[in-house]
Enzyme design. Structure first.
Site, PDB file in Angstrom:
ATOM      1  N   LYS A   1      16.711  36.833 -17.551  1.00 18.29           N
ATOM      2  CA  LYS A   1      17.132  35.525 -17.031  1.00 18.29           C
ATOM      3  C   LYS A   1      17.121  34.460 -18.132  1.00 18.29           C
ATOM      4  O   LYS A   1      17.957  33.562 -18.141  1.00 18.29           O
ATOM      5  CB  LYS A   1      16.225  35.117 -15.859  1.00 18.29           C
ATOM      6  CG  LYS A   1      16.380  36.035 -14.645  1.00 18.29           C
ATOM      7  CD  LYS A   1      17.812  36.003 -14.117  1.00 18.29           C
ATOM      8  CE  LYS A   1      17.992  36.764 -12.827  1.00 18.29           C
ATOM      9  NZ  LYS A   1      19.356  36.670 -12.294  1.00 18.29           N
TER      10      LYS A   1
ATOM     11  N   TYR B   1      12.617  41.379 -16.341  1.00 10.97           N
ATOM     12  CA  TYR B   1      13.395  40.483 -15.456  1.00 10.97           C
ATOM     13  C   TYR B   1      13.411  39.077 -16.055  1.00 10.97           C
ATOM     14  O   TYR B   1      14.474  38.464 -16.189  1.00 10.97           O
ATOM     15  CB  TYR B   1      12.778  40.464 -14.048  1.00 10.97           C
ATOM     16  CG  TYR B   1      13.468  39.505 -13.099  1.00 10.97           C
ATOM     17  CD1 TYR B   1      14.679  39.841 -12.492  1.00 10.97           C
ATOM     18  CD2 TYR B   1      12.927  38.247 -12.822  1.00 10.97           C
ATOM     19  CE1 TYR B   1      15.323  38.956 -11.626  1.00 10.97           C
ATOM     20  CE2 TYR B   1      13.566  37.365 -11.966  1.00 10.97           C
ATOM     21  CZ  TYR B   1      14.757  37.721 -11.368  1.00 10.97           C
ATOM     22  OH  TYR B   1      15.407  36.845 -10.515  1.00 10.97           O
TER      23      TYR B   1
HETATM   24  P1  NAD Z   1      19.751  39.906  -3.111  1.00  8.85           P
HETATM   25  O1  NAD Z   1      19.240  41.219  -3.574  1.00  8.85           O
HETATM   26  O2  NAD Z   1      19.465  39.505  -1.737  1.00  8.85           O
HETATM   27  O3  NAD Z   1      21.305  39.783  -3.403  1.00  8.85           O
HETATM   28  C1  NAD Z   1      21.832  40.203  -4.644  1.00  8.85           C
HETATM   29  C2  NAD Z   1      23.211  40.778  -4.429  1.00  8.85           C
HETATM   30  O4  NAD Z   1      23.685  41.236  -5.699  1.00  8.85           O
HETATM   31  C3  NAD Z   1      23.195  41.993  -3.484  1.00  8.85           C
HETATM   32  O5  NAD Z   1      24.187  41.849  -2.489  1.00  8.85           O
HETATM   33  C4  NAD Z   1      23.465  43.164  -4.409  1.00  8.85           C
HETATM   34  O6  NAD Z   1      24.183  44.226  -3.785  1.00  8.85           O
HETATM   35  C5  NAD Z   1      24.298  42.504  -5.504  1.00  8.85           C
HETATM   36  N1  NAD Z   1      24.253  43.289  -6.747  1.00  8.85           N
HETATM   37  C6  NAD Z   1      23.161  43.805  -7.369  1.00  8.85           C
HETATM   38  N2  NAD Z   1      23.538  44.516  -8.431  1.00  8.85           N
HETATM   39  C7  NAD Z   1      24.894  44.469  -8.489  1.00  8.85           C
HETATM   40  C8  NAD Z   1      25.861  45.026  -9.347  1.00  8.85           C
HETATM   41  N3  NAD Z   1      25.518  45.819 -10.371  1.00  8.85           N
HETATM   42  N4  NAD Z   1      27.156  44.751  -9.120  1.00  8.85           N
HETATM   43  C9  NAD Z   1      27.520  43.974  -8.081  1.00  8.85           C
HETATM   44  N5  NAD Z   1      26.660  43.434  -7.207  1.00  8.85           N
HETATM   45  C10 NAD Z   1      25.353  43.685  -7.409  1.00  8.85           C
HETATM   46  O7  NAD Z   1      19.147  38.822  -4.112  1.00  8.85           O
HETATM   47  P2  NAD Z   1      19.188  37.217  -4.096  1.00  8.85           P
HETATM   48  O8  NAD Z   1      17.811  36.762  -3.938  1.00  8.85           O
HETATM   49  O9  NAD Z   1      20.275  36.714  -3.214  1.00  8.85           O
HETATM   50  O10 NAD Z   1      19.557  36.993  -5.641  1.00  8.85           O
HETATM   51  C11 NAD Z   1      20.781  36.493  -6.103  1.00  8.85           C
HETATM   52  C12 NAD Z   1      20.578  36.048  -7.549  1.00  8.85           C
HETATM   53  O11 NAD Z   1      19.613  34.985  -7.586  1.00  8.85           O
HETATM   54  C13 NAD Z   1      20.034  37.142  -8.467  1.00  8.85           C
HETATM   55  O12 NAD Z   1      20.630  37.049  -9.737  1.00  8.85           O
HETATM   56  C14 NAD Z   1      18.551  36.795  -8.566  1.00  8.85           C
HETATM   57  O13 NAD Z   1      17.959  37.294  -9.734  1.00  8.85           O
HETATM   58  C15 NAD Z   1      18.612  35.289  -8.532  1.00  8.85           C
HETATM   59  N6  NAD Z   1      17.371  34.646  -8.119  1.00  8.85           N
HETATM   60  C16 NAD Z   1      16.810  34.921  -6.907  1.00  8.85           C
HETATM   61  C17 NAD Z   1      15.616  34.300  -6.548  1.00  8.85           C
HETATM   62  C18 NAD Z   1      14.938  34.566  -5.234  1.00  8.85           C
HETATM   63  O14 NAD Z   1      13.784  34.132  -5.065  1.00  8.85           O
HETATM   64  N7  NAD Z   1      15.566  35.229  -4.277  1.00  8.85           N
HETATM   65  C19 NAD Z   1      15.023  33.388  -7.425  1.00  8.85           C
HETATM   66  C20 NAD Z   1      15.632  33.125  -8.631  1.00  8.85           C
HETATM   67  C21 NAD Z   1      16.813  33.756  -8.972  1.00  8.85           C
END
Ligand code: NAD
Length: 265
Positions: free
Chosen positions: A173, A169
């Site tokens: 990133k 992961y």
């Molecule tokens: P989440 O799982 O709540 O939402 C992610 C969304 O992406 C979901 O609706 C999922 O269905 C969609 N998704 C996943 N794979 C997909 C695909 N192949 N095609 C289309 N859609 C797809 O996660 P989140 O926390 O809202 O994360 C959003 C972004 O932020 C991600 O890239 C995550 O890595 C990044 N991020 C999150 C955090 C955190 O703490 N939540 C921290 C840093 C970065």
């Protein structure tokens, strides 16, 4: 006079896509862009968007002229992402921005990591971002739009996490941060800006799933940043608005770190 205030944040008539916009961070950012005037397409692989999205769609219908649309897409499918963005751009005669936000989490040490999981994480978190950004840039060029592309990476792309091993992961990133700089270089002279965003820990369904498996992680994560808490998705509305609007016309190749001071510690 008031209407002119902060006019650089006004997104009226702009057309913007948000991948992974069906819930969590993507949806919070999509709503902010819609409220600033944009027509927003949330592209997500969820067969049926969450209740959270339905509530946002209702708000969009009643208060914002229905400017929030959902389409099912898997960002790994290059042909589909190309065709859906081409359809949106040809209907609206423009594409002004995209937030490449779709991503999955994966916690597993390197030894014993399955090849399938390695491929899945990289193909969504890296290839999916590459596919979405490239498909969007093609439409921006074709429709002669000055575009803004925001790639959602993570603070985990800058550091190794303490006590939780997720090398794949974190590397996916890190690759996104680097991709942002290279695409910014490639497309800058075509008026397309590319930046990445590195959030810290946010309370979204992704993180709720981590806490279900490992409840002790919450207190550890809260103790690891300077504010002593996790972020809420809404705390990224301003960053999305800044990056996708004319408020940031000289910002490209940058990496916005919004992590409660986690990586500065
Ligand atoms: P989440 O799982 O709540 O939402 C992610 C969304 O992406 C979901 O609706 C999922 O269905 C969609 N998704 C996943 N794979 C997909 C695909 N192949 N095609 C289309 N859609 C797809 O996660 P989140 O926390 O809202 O994360 C959003 C972004 O932020 C991600 O890239 C995550 O890595 C990044 N991020 C999150 C955090 C955190 O703490 N939540 C921290 C840093 C970065």
């Amino acid at each position: 006079k008031n209407a002119n205030r902060f006019r650089e944040f006004n997104l009226e008539d702009r057309v913007i896509a948000v991948t992974g916009g069906g819930r969590g961070l993507g949806l919070a950012m999509a709503e902010a862009l819609m409220e600033a005037g944009a027509n927003v397409w949330c592209l997500d692989r969820l067969e049926k968007p969450d209740a959270e999205f339905e509530a946002a769609r209702e708000r969009a219908k009643s208060d914002y002229g229905g400017r929030l649309t959902y389409a099912r897409i898997d960002v790994r499918d290059e042909t589909h992402i190309n065709s859906i963005l081409a359809d949106i751009a040809s209907e609206k005669k423009r594409l002004d921005g995209i937030i490449c936000n779709a991503g999955i989490n994966h916690v597993h040490p390197a030894i014993g990591h399955s090849q399938e999981a390695l491929k899945e994480v990289m193909s969504i978190n890296y290839n999916g971002v590459f596919n979405s950004a490239t498909a969007a840039a093609k439409q921006m060029l074709q429709h002669k739009c000055a575009g803004s592309i925001l790639l959602v990476a993570s603070m985990s792309g800058m550091i190794a996490n303490k006590g939780m091993s997720s090398p794949v992961y974190n590397s996916s990133k890190a690759a996104v941060i680097q991709l942002g700089k290279c695409l910014a270089m490639e497309w800058g002279r075509h008026r397309i800006r590319v930046n990445s965003l590195c959030p810290g820990h946010i309370m979204t369904p992704m993180v709720e799933m981590v806490f279900e498996k490992n409840p002790a992680a919450r207190a550890i994560w809260e103790s690891e940043n300077m504010l002593g808490r996790l972020a809420q998705p809404e705390e990224f509305r301003g960053a999305a608005l800044f990056a996708l609007s004319d408020a940031s016309t000289f910002m490209t190749g940058s990496n916005l770190v919004i992590d409660g001071g986690h990586t500065a510690w």
